[in-house]
Structures are given as C-alpha cells and as structure tokens.
Design an enzyme around this catalytic site. Structure first.
Site, PDB file in Angstrom:
ATOM      1  N   TYR A   1       0.831  -1.208   0.000  1.00 20.86           N
ATOM      2  CA  TYR A   1       0.000   0.000   0.000  1.00 20.86           C
ATOM      3  C   TYR A   1       0.860   1.251   0.000  1.00 20.86           C
ATOM      4  O   TYR A   1       0.621   2.198  -0.766  1.00 20.86           O
ATOM      5  CB  TYR A   1      -0.911  -0.027   1.228  1.00 20.86           C
ATOM      6  CG  TYR A   1      -1.754   1.202   1.414  1.00 20.86           C
ATOM      7  CD1 TYR A   1      -2.803   1.484   0.547  1.00 20.86           C
ATOM      8  CD2 TYR A   1      -1.524   2.072   2.488  1.00 20.86           C
ATOM      9  CE1 TYR A   1      -3.593   2.618   0.730  1.00 20.86           C
ATOM     10  CE2 TYR A   1      -2.305   3.190   2.671  1.00 20.86           C
ATOM     11  CZ  TYR A   1      -3.345   3.464   1.796  1.00 20.86           C
ATOM     12  OH  TYR A   1      -4.114   4.584   1.986  1.00 20.86           O
TER      13      TYR A   1
ATOM     14  N   LYS B   1       1.114   4.352  -2.880  1.00 20.54           N
ATOM     15  CA  LYS B   1       0.796   5.754  -2.603  1.00 20.54           C
ATOM     16  C   LYS B   1       2.025   6.659  -2.786  1.00 20.54           C
ATOM     17  O   LYS B   1       1.883   7.824  -3.166  1.00 20.54           O
ATOM     18  CB  LYS B   1       0.224   5.907  -1.199  1.00 20.54           C
ATOM     19  CG  LYS B   1      -1.163   5.303  -1.034  1.00 20.54           C
ATOM     20  CD  LYS B   1      -2.199   6.004  -1.896  1.00 20.54           C
ATOM     21  CE  LYS B   1      -3.611   5.526  -1.602  1.00 20.54           C
ATOM     22  NZ  LYS B   1      -4.652   6.257  -2.360  1.00 20.54           N
TER      23      LYS B   1
END
Length: 245
Positions: free
Chosen positions: A163, A167
């Site tokens: 994740y 990002k």
C-alpha cells in the site's frame, strides 16, 4: 453549476467528499465500481436534500469502464471543474517487503496508481475548459519517504509495504502531473485524509469521515492563488511547510 467527479464515492471518505461538494453547490458524479452501490449512495444524498448528484459506473482498473464513464459524464456536461481520485485499496494482510506477492503489488498498483492515471487522462479534456480546474489525489502520510526512512522510530512502526509503495508512486505522479500542467489554471495536489474511521480501517481511527472529507474538499476548492504540486497531511502536519514527502 460547477461539476465534480469523485471516484470510489459509494461509501466512506469518497461519499463524504461527494456530500460536501454537493453542499458547496456542485453537481457531483459519484464514481462507483458497482452501479447499484453508487445508486444507493446517490439516493442517500438525495434523501438528505442533496439532489444534484448522480451515480456513474466506474471501475478504475478497467479501461473500457473508464471510457464509458467519460462518455456518460461528457454527455451531461462539457466541463468538469473538479476531479477527486479517491478510489483505492489496501492490498489486504499480511503485507511484508519479503512476503508480499507480485500479484498483491500488481492489484494495488492497478487501482491506486494506474487507475488514477487512467481516469485523469480520460477526463482531462473535460477539465481543461474549466476556469479553475482542480485535481485532488487522495494519498496518505504512510507514503512519506522522509518519515519511514527513520527505521527505528516507534511512531512509524506499522508498515504495509504494498500500500505504501503504491501511494508513494501516486505522490510522484501528482508531482509530475502538476509539473506538466504548470502555467495553466490547474491546481493538482495530493492530500492525506488522516486515519479515518471507515470500512477501510475497520472503523478504527482518529478522524471522522466528515473531518477527512473536509480536508480533501478544501483542496478541491482552492482559489487561483492556491498551491499546486504539493502534499498535505493536516492531521499530522498542520503547517503545510513542514509536511514531508
């Protein structure tokens, strides 16, 4: 009436952003992978008196869905004033730099990076005629290279590499998008909504969806003198100048 598209708008932070933009007088298109879920969210807003909302089927991982959504929105309006790239996934657990599978990385990047790029490029021609077009990419403080480079800081012990990597890539995309649109009325920024109490966090967190939505909407409503090509994480860094990438 100004118009906005919010991806992943059928629940959580995305729905709250759509709600707050509608309260600001925008006609809001609620992008949702499931049209039924999007319709239910739109009906929820209409029941609250916000009638200028409309669900649009939009799976950001599917190029055909993106193009169909672009055609659907373009048939309703020649100009889009705001794009909020909110749709995102975490990649599930467990995650580890040594254990995460290539399939996990591909799935998360497909939504969190490739999906953002695909939607942005597809809708750019509707944004360009707007007097003050705004693009907000929903990021996270967990993508900060500066913070997580401190390997022994207990404040940043929780790590989800898949994740976080997606990002961090999104942040770089935001910078380059802002660079390519410099000298135009566009404002392009990445915003961390904070640790928010939604399904995404199993309803744990230090911010409510309303607080998170307000942080995002603030940058969707920037005036002509507002910043561009910046990253904001107001829950953790109230002074933008101190907010690390």
């Amino acid at each position: 009436m100004k118009s906005a598209l919010v991806t992943g708008a059928n629940k959580g932070i995305g729905l709250e952003v759509a709600k707050q933009l509608a309260q600001q007088g925008f006609y809001v298109y609620l992008g949702s992978r499931s049209l039924a879920s999007g319709e239910a969210a739109a009906q929820q807003l209409r029941a609250a008196g916000l009638t200028a909302v409309e669900a649009v089927q939009l799976d950001v991982t599917n190029p055909k869905s993106i193009q169909a959504a672009r055609a659907a929105v373009g048939a309703k309006t020649p100009v889009l004033d705001v794009l909020v790239n909110n749709a995102g996934i975490s990649g599930g657990q467990p995650q580890g730099a040594l254990q995460a599978t290539p399939e996990q990385f591909r799935a998360v990047f497909e939504t969190n990076v490739f999906g953002v790029a695909g939607v942005t490029q597809a809708f750019l021609d509707l944004l360009q005629p707007a007097p003050q077009p705004r693009i907000v990419n929903v990021s996270t403080a967990m993508a900060s290279l500066s913070l997580y480079a401190d390997l022994d800081n207990s404040n940043f012990a929780f790590r989800v590499p898949v994740y976080q990597a997606s990002k961090a890539a999104l942040n770089m995309y935001t910078l380059n998008l802002a660079h390519e649109l410099r000298g135009t009325p566009f404002k392009v920024n990445a915003v961390c909504p904070g640790y928010t109490q939604t399904d995404f966090t199993d309803h744990q967190g230090t911010s409510t969806p309303a607080e998170a939505g307000a942080r995002i909407v603030k940058y969707a409503l920037l005036g002509p003198d507002g910043p561009t090509g910046q990253y904001f994480s107001e829950e953790y860094f109230p002074a933008p100048a101190t907010c690390p990438w």
